[in-house]
Motif scaffolding. Structure first.
Motif, mmCIF file in Angstrom:
data_model
loop_
_atom_site.group_PDB
_atom_site.id
_atom_site.type_symbol
_atom_site.label_atom_id
_atom_site.label_comp_id
_atom_site.label_asym_id
_atom_site.label_seq_id
_atom_site.Cartn_x
_atom_site.Cartn_y
_atom_site.Cartn_z
ATOM 1 N N GLN A 57 0.751 -1.134 0.286
ATOM 2 C CA GLN A 57 -0.084 -0.116 -0.034
ATOM 3 C C GLN A 57 0.977 1.185 0.065
ATOM 4 O OE1 GLN A 57 -3.503 0.180 -0.102
ATOM 5 N NE2 GLN A 57 -3.624 -1.658 -0.606
ATOM 6 N N GLN A 100 -8.898 -5.767 -11.315
ATOM 7 C CA GLN A 100 -8.030 -5.066 -10.394
ATOM 8 C C GLN A 100 -6.956 -4.381 -10.892
ATOM 9 O OE1 GLN A 100 -7.392 -5.953 -6.095
ATOM 10 N NE2 GLN A 100 -8.807 -7.717 -6.458
ATOM 11 N N LEU A 114 -3.936 -1.910 -5.185
ATOM 12 C CA LEU A 114 -4.953 -0.762 -5.128
ATOM 13 C C LEU A 114 -4.985 -0.423 -3.834
ATOM 14 C CD1 LEU A 114 -7.431 -2.114 -7.743
ATOM 15 C CD2 LEU A 114 -5.534 -0.707 -8.175
ATOM 16 N N LYS A 161 -7.003 -0.057 -0.755
ATOM 17 C CA LYS A 161 -7.930 -1.009 -0.316
ATOM 18 C C LYS A 161 -9.421 -0.136 -0.083
ATOM 19 C CE LYS A 161 -7.331 -4.156 2.541
ATOM 20 N NZ LYS A 161 -6.666 -4.802 3.721
ATOM 21 N N HIS A 162 -9.058 1.167 0.819
ATOM 22 C CA HIS A 162 -10.004 1.627 1.376
ATOM 23 C C HIS A 162 -10.681 2.725 0.358
ATOM 24 C CE1 HIS A 162 -6.588 4.234 1.678
ATOM 25 N NE2 HIS A 162 -7.224 5.303 2.410
ATOM 26 N N HIS A 220 -15.284 -0.873 2.804
ATOM 27 C CA HIS A 220 -14.417 -1.169 1.700
ATOM 28 C C HIS A 220 -14.128 -2.784 1.650
ATOM 29 C CE1 HIS A 220 -11.344 -0.572 4.633
ATOM 30 N NE2 HIS A 220 -10.618 -1.456 4.100
ATOM 31 N N GLN A 258 -6.143 3.078 6.866
ATOM 32 C CA GLN A 258 -6.408 1.450 6.865
ATOM 33 C C GLN A 258 -5.898 0.896 8.192
ATOM 34 O OE1 GLN A 258 -4.849 -0.714 3.451
ATOM 35 N NE2 GLN A 258 -5.013 1.179 2.185
ATOM 36 N N SER A 305 -11.922 -4.895 -3.372
ATOM 37 C CA SER A 305 -12.294 -6.139 -2.928
ATOM 38 C C SER A 305 -13.617 -6.951 -3.461
ATOM 39 C CB SER A 305 -12.570 -6.110 -1.379
ATOM 40 O OG SER A 305 -13.593 -5.321 -1.222
ATOM 41 N N GLN A 306 -14.278 -5.758 -4.484
ATOM 42 C CA GLN A 306 -15.428 -6.523 -5.271
ATOM 43 C C GLN A 306 -15.145 -6.735 -6.660
ATOM 44 O OE1 GLN A 306 -17.428 -2.775 -4.358
ATOM 45 N NE2 GLN A 306 -19.075 -3.959 -3.124
ATOM 46 N N TYR A 315 -15.328 -1.296 -5.033
ATOM 47 C CA TYR A 315 -14.266 -1.157 -4.002
ATOM 48 C C TYR A 315 -13.533 -2.428 -4.688
ATOM 49 C CZ TYR A 315 -15.804 2.257 -0.468
ATOM 50 O OH TYR A 315 -16.186 3.278 0.208
ATOM 51 N N ARG A 335 -16.678 -4.745 2.382
ATOM 52 C CA ARG A 335 -17.814 -5.800 1.905
ATOM 53 C C ARG A 335 -17.791 -6.439 0.706
ATOM 54 N NH1 ARG A 335 -21.594 -0.565 -0.300
ATOM 55 N NH2 ARG A 335 -19.666 0.026 -1.918
ATOM 56 N N GLY A 336 -18.524 -7.515 0.414
ATOM 57 C CA GLY A 336 -18.296 -8.451 -0.720
ATOM 58 C C GLY A 336 -16.715 -8.793 -0.587
ATOM 59 N N GLY A 337 -16.063 -8.688 0.406
ATOM 60 C CA GLY A 337 -14.412 -8.809 0.643
ATOM 61 C C GLY A 337 -14.117 -9.925 0.119
ATOM 62 N N VAL A 338 -13.175 -10.032 -0.822
ATOM 63 C CA VAL A 338 -12.222 -11.373 -1.037
ATOM 64 C C VAL A 338 -10.953 -10.987 -0.649
ATOM 65 C CG1 VAL A 338 -11.892 -13.308 -2.797
ATOM 66 C CG2 VAL A 338 -13.532 -11.500 -3.422
ATOM 67 N N ALA A 339 -10.539 -10.028 -1.118
ATOM 68 C CA ALA A 339 -9.156 -9.477 -0.844
ATOM 69 C C ALA A 339 -8.657 -9.049 0.366
ATOM 70 C CB ALA A 339 -8.379 -8.490 -1.637
#
Lengths: 236, 250
Positions: free
Chosen positions: A131, B145, B91, B93-94, A230, A153, B138-139, B136, A232-236
């Motif tokens: 990041q 991405q 990316l 993330k937030h 951010h 974060q 994560s979606q 986002y 939500r629907g989270g994979v990563a």
């Protein structure tokens, strides 16, 4: 001896007098703790020369000694220091001009700062190294990268632990009575002693603390949901 | 033009890059090949100062820097001249897709919000993500991405875009969509340096191929020469092994 349920209510009403004191001690120590804690965490992570040794020693000492001890050290030590300096430099300032609650603010802020610095440090370390690299690659300075990318974060990582610290400091504020500052617990003791109804008074104080804690829990869980949007629907 | 001179880098006692010299002309697409541990990624990261070489100079456009004497301002200046596309996308993330692309424009290049937004949307449409602005990271799928990562780099309008194995972390099915985007922007004449293991892609897209091994550039040249008639023994070995994957007998 029998319990007098009605007196719990009477005691509760008179405890509200001390509510602002408890709240202000908590708010001041936690917000100062947040500032001190963030500074200490960053100094330790970036190993700032000299300062990081001082920061490490500070955290070690504060966590190694009881909070009540910090209060006494500040309460008895700080006036000596201030008066000594005033005398040496011929300043008119006297330590007895400091209100009692001032010592509480200083010592509790130092306590909170040490504990919270570890929470914040953990949060910052948990943010993926990629990041900050991405922030650098778009041309940000370290300060911009920390403020805009890393710290937000980190905050979402440490929020549950920070709410722990907040609740901890709320409850620990009862120690202020040791230097004659009247918080909720102290007020309960006064009410109890005047009426010879100890259990009832302390039950009232417990209810008040519990109520405030529930409010803090509610507020942080709501904040957590918003901050973690951010994921939500989270994979990563 | 980008010119790297005598770049050397060690991690402790281990020398990763040894006196690398490389020139990239404006508008060129350079592909760096080589086995793992050959120093390709490290070299790429040096250009963006994500690694600090022990010695060497870099020239990007009208900007010069000697790595040994670089101060904070120089580093900041150098970083603004290149943009990186990472193997693991990285990316923010937030932040939403749109915010990810806008971030550098607003914070670093001081665009107004409106202008940054307009430019970011344009870039995201170019990579085929005009409908995902408010999602986002994560979606999104890995390929999506990575395309946001490319749009983020592209929006900054850098002198060079650095691709660090942009498809290595992707599902085989998603590699194509990312390579297509890179192909498309390569045609626009943007200078690019790409570290990749996709040989077919390297062959089609590049103007210049660099083969590295053990911290040195073993051979470089036009893709048809390197792939068609490599001169060095080490290059031949590498290409043979990597292009004949189907030849296993079990």
């Amino acid at each position: 001896m029998k319990i007098d349920p009605l007196f719990i209510l009477t005691a509760l009403l008179s405890l509200f007098k001390a509510l602002p004191t408890t709240l202000i001690i908590t708010v001041v120590s936690v917000s100062m703790g947040l500032i001190i804690g963030s500074a200490v965490a960053l100094i330790r992570i970036y190993k700032v020369p000299v300062l990081h040794r001082i920061a490490t020693a500070y955290v070690m000492f504060i966590r190694g000694t009881p909070m009540l001890m910090h209060l006494f050290l500040i309460y008895f030590g700080l006036p000596m220091l201030i008066d000594g300096i005033s005398e040496a430099w011929g300043l008119p300032f006297q330590s007895n001009q400091i209100p009692l609650i001032g010592f509480v603010f200083i010592s509790f802020s130092l306590t909170a700062g040490a504990y919270m610095s570890e929470v914040i440090r953990a949060g910052i370390i948990a943010v993926n190294r990629g990041q900050i690299e991405a922030a650098y690659s778009v041309g940000m300075t370290t300060a911009q990268a920390l403020r805009r990318i890393v710290l937000p974060q980190a905050l979402s990582v440490c929020l549950p632990n920070l709410s722990n610290s907040l609740i901890g400091m709320l409850h620990a504020s009862t120690l202020a009575f040791a230097v004659s500052v009247v918080d909720i617990n102290a007020q309960a003791q006064i009410v109890a002693a005047n009426n010879w109804k100890f259990l009832e008074s302390y039950i009232a104080a417990a209810l008040l603390f519990w109520g405030m804690t529930v409010l803090i829990e509610r507020a942080t869980s709501r904040l957590e949901k918003r901050i973690n949007n951010h994921n939500r629907g989270g994979v990563a | 033009m980008i010119k790297l001179t005598n770049i050397s880098k060690s991690f402790g006692k281990h020398e990763v890059l040894h006196q690398i010299n490389l020139t990239v002309e404006k508008g060129e697409v350079v592909v760096i090949l080589g086995p793992s541990g050959s120093g390709k990624t490290t070299l790429l990261r040096c250009i963006n100062y994500l690694e600090k070489p022990n010695e060497g100079q870099i020239e990007i456009g009208d900007f010069n820097l000697d790595y040994k004497q670089a101060n904070k301002k120089d580093i900041h200046n150098l970083r603004q001249r290149s943009a990186m596309v990472f193997q693991h996308y990285n990316l923010f993330k937030h932040k939403t897709v749109l915010e990810n692309v806008m971030e550098g424009l607003v914070v670093v290049q001081k665009f107004s919000t409106d202008e940054a937004k307009r430019k970011s949307i344009e870039m995201l449409e170019k990579v085929g993500l005009g409908t995902k602005l408010d999602a986002y990271p994560s979606q999104l799928s890995g390929g999506q991405q990575q395309r946001v990562g490319i749009a983020r780099a592209l929006a900054l309008n850098p002198e060079v875009i650095l691709f660090d194995e942009p498809t290595s972390a992707l599902d085989p099915e998603l590699v194509g969509e990312v390579l297509d985007v890179i192909r498309k922007i390569a045609k626009e004449g943007i200078t690019m340096i790409v570290v990749t293991h996709e040989m077919g892609f390297a062959r089609d897209v590049s103007n210049h191929v660099v083969f590295m091994d053990e911290g040195v550039i073993v051979e470089e040249g036009r893709p048809q020469d390197i792939f068609g008639a490599p001169k060095e023994e080490r290059t031949k070995q590498f290409l043979k092994r990597i292009t004949s994957e189907w030849a296993y007998s079990i």
